[in-house]
Design an enzyme around this catalytic site. Structure first.
Site, short mmCIF file in Angstrom:
data_model
loop_
_atom_site.label_atom_id
_atom_site.label_comp_id
_atom_site.label_asym_id
_atom_site.label_seq_id
_atom_site.Cartn_x
_atom_site.Cartn_y
_atom_site.Cartn_z
CB ALA A 32 -0.83 -0.09 1.16
CG LEU A 33 4.34 0.52 -1.75
CD1 LEU A 33 5.60 0.53 -3.24
CD2 LEU A 33 5.25 0.50 -0.86
CG HIS A 34 2.31 5.95 1.87
ND1 HIS A 34 3.52 6.58 2.19
CD2 HIS A 34 2.30 5.30 2.70
CE1 HIS A 34 3.59 6.02 3.25
NE2 HIS A 34 3.42 5.18 3.85
CG ASP A 35 4.78 10.65 -2.53
OD1 ASP A 35 4.27 10.03 -4.10
OD2 ASP A 35 4.11 11.76 -2.88
CG HIS A 37 6.01 2.96 1.59
ND1 HIS A 37 4.53 3.15 1.66
CD2 HIS A 37 6.43 2.18 2.54
CE1 HIS A 37 4.14 2.56 2.26
NE2 HIS A 37 4.99 1.78 3.59
CD GLN A 61 4.36 -5.20 11.45
OE1 GLN A 61 5.64 -6.19 10.68
NE2 GLN A 61 4.23 -4.44 11.37
CD GLU A 148 14.14 10.32 11.60
OE1 GLU A 148 13.57 11.68 11.09
OE2 GLU A 148 15.19 10.81 10.83
CE LYS A 149 3.87 7.03 9.42
NZ LYS A 149 3.07 6.16 10.39
CG ASP A 150 6.14 3.09 12.00
OD1 ASP A 150 4.95 3.25 12.85
OD2 ASP A 150 6.29 3.03 10.78
O1 PAF Z 1 6.93 -0.61 8.99
C1 PAF Z 1 6.47 -1.40 8.37
O2 PAF Z 1 6.48 -1.33 7.52
C2 PAF Z 1 6.72 -2.78 9.03
O3 PAF Z 1 7.12 -3.14 10.28
C3 PAF Z 1 7.96 -3.39 8.64
C4 PAF Z 1 8.81 -2.70 8.97
C5 PAF Z 1 7.86 -3.99 7.12
C6 PAF Z 1 8.19 -5.02 9.17
O4 PAF Z 1 6.97 -5.80 8.70
#
Ligand code: PAF
Length: 282
Positions: A32-35, A37, A61, A148-150
């Site tokens: 679900a890529l965005h800018d 990524h 997760q 860095e958001k996460d």
């Molecule tokens: O940040 C994410 O999208 C996920 O936690 C990751 C690092 C791809 C691991 O599944």
């Protein structure tokens, strides 16, 4: 661009790049890529001579099966974006490939994974480190890029790489934002139009907190109150997590701000949890 679904194909493709003396910059994603990524991909490409991206919605997760099912997926669009971005290899495994039947090994940073967001989402960071460890073993990157958001995730990954002596350089990518300041996230597309408008309150609260932190004698409690009051003023938002910790070790901070401070917030809109963060230099 090579598309690999098996570990063997991915290893062969990586070995081909190595034979050409190319270094590997890796970006793990859940699609679900965005800018945001794509900015991580550009950072990988700036720090290595080839780029590998994985797309895998990692079941371990997610605490809630419904959240996993609802996670947005659009493989064709993702592949088109990665092709345009000049990515060399995309790794698209299924769950049995990453977690072979009978699998019983987990990787966990015991302190960092179970504090702050990890308390609200038990098992989440253990799932992240367990999958990233496997992905690193398959892609064997020289460098890997995480947003860095996460912020806690980035710290958890740095700790794992340090503790397990992994030969991978970890690079943090700055948060990309929509025009109104909302941090880009795959979850944003699940917000209702009204919640999407209201979600700007995360960035607004962090802006106000940062401004407050710049005033003389500002304390950690002042910052926390600014965030609490700003989010409370938005009726669609529910503040679920607010952490004010040291930017390096994520330890609790109190009193006047005299060292770099990481603010991490999680805010719920209907059933969607959004996160954002800011590191403030005193
Ligand atoms: O940040 C994410 O999208 C996920 O936690 C990751 C690092 C791809 C691991 O599944």
């Amino acid at each position: 661009m090579k598309i690999c679904r098996s570990i063997k194909d991915c290893r062969v493709a990586v070995a081909d790049l190595r034979r050409q003396d190319r270094s590997i910059g890796f970006v793990p994603t859940m699609g679900a890529l965005h800018d945001g990524h794509l900015s991580l991909v550009r950072l990988a490409q700036a720090n290595a001579t080839s780029s590998v991206v994985s797309i895998f919605v990692n079941p371990t997760q997610f605490g809630d099966a419904a959240d996993l099912d609802l996670y947005p997926r659009d493989e064709d669009r993702d592949l088109a974006l990665l092709h345009k971005a000049g990515v060399d290899i995309v790794f698209l495994p299924d769950a049995d490939t990453i977690y072979p039947p009978g699998d019983e090994t987990i990787v966990e940073t015991t302190r960092l994974a179970n504090m702050l967001h990890g308390k609200v989402r038990p098992g989440h960071f253990r799932g992240v480190t367990s999958v990233v460890n496997r992905l690193f073993n398959i892609a064997q990157p020289d460098v890997a890029v995480f947003g860095e958001k996460d912020y806690q995730q980035l710290m958890v990954i740095r700790q794992m790489v340090h503790d397990l002596h992994m030969p991978v350089g970890i690079i943090g990518g700055p948060t990309r934002r929509e025009a109104d300041g909302l941090a880009m996230s795959s979850r944003n597309q699940r917000l209702s139009p009204a919640d999407r408008l209201a979600a700007v309150v995360l960035n607004r609260s962090l802006d106000l907190a940062e401004a407050r932190a710049c005033s003389t004698g500002a304390t950690v409690d002042d910052i926390r109150n600014v965030i609490i009051d700003t989010i409370a003023a938005e009726p669609r938002a529910k503040l679920c997590g607010l952490d004010t910790v040291t930017a390096d070790g994520l330890n609790s901070l109190h009193g006047v701000i005299i060292e770099p401070l990481a603010i991490m917030i999680s805010v719920q809109f209907s059933d969607i949890l959004l996160i954002d963060q800011r590191v403030i230099q005193p």
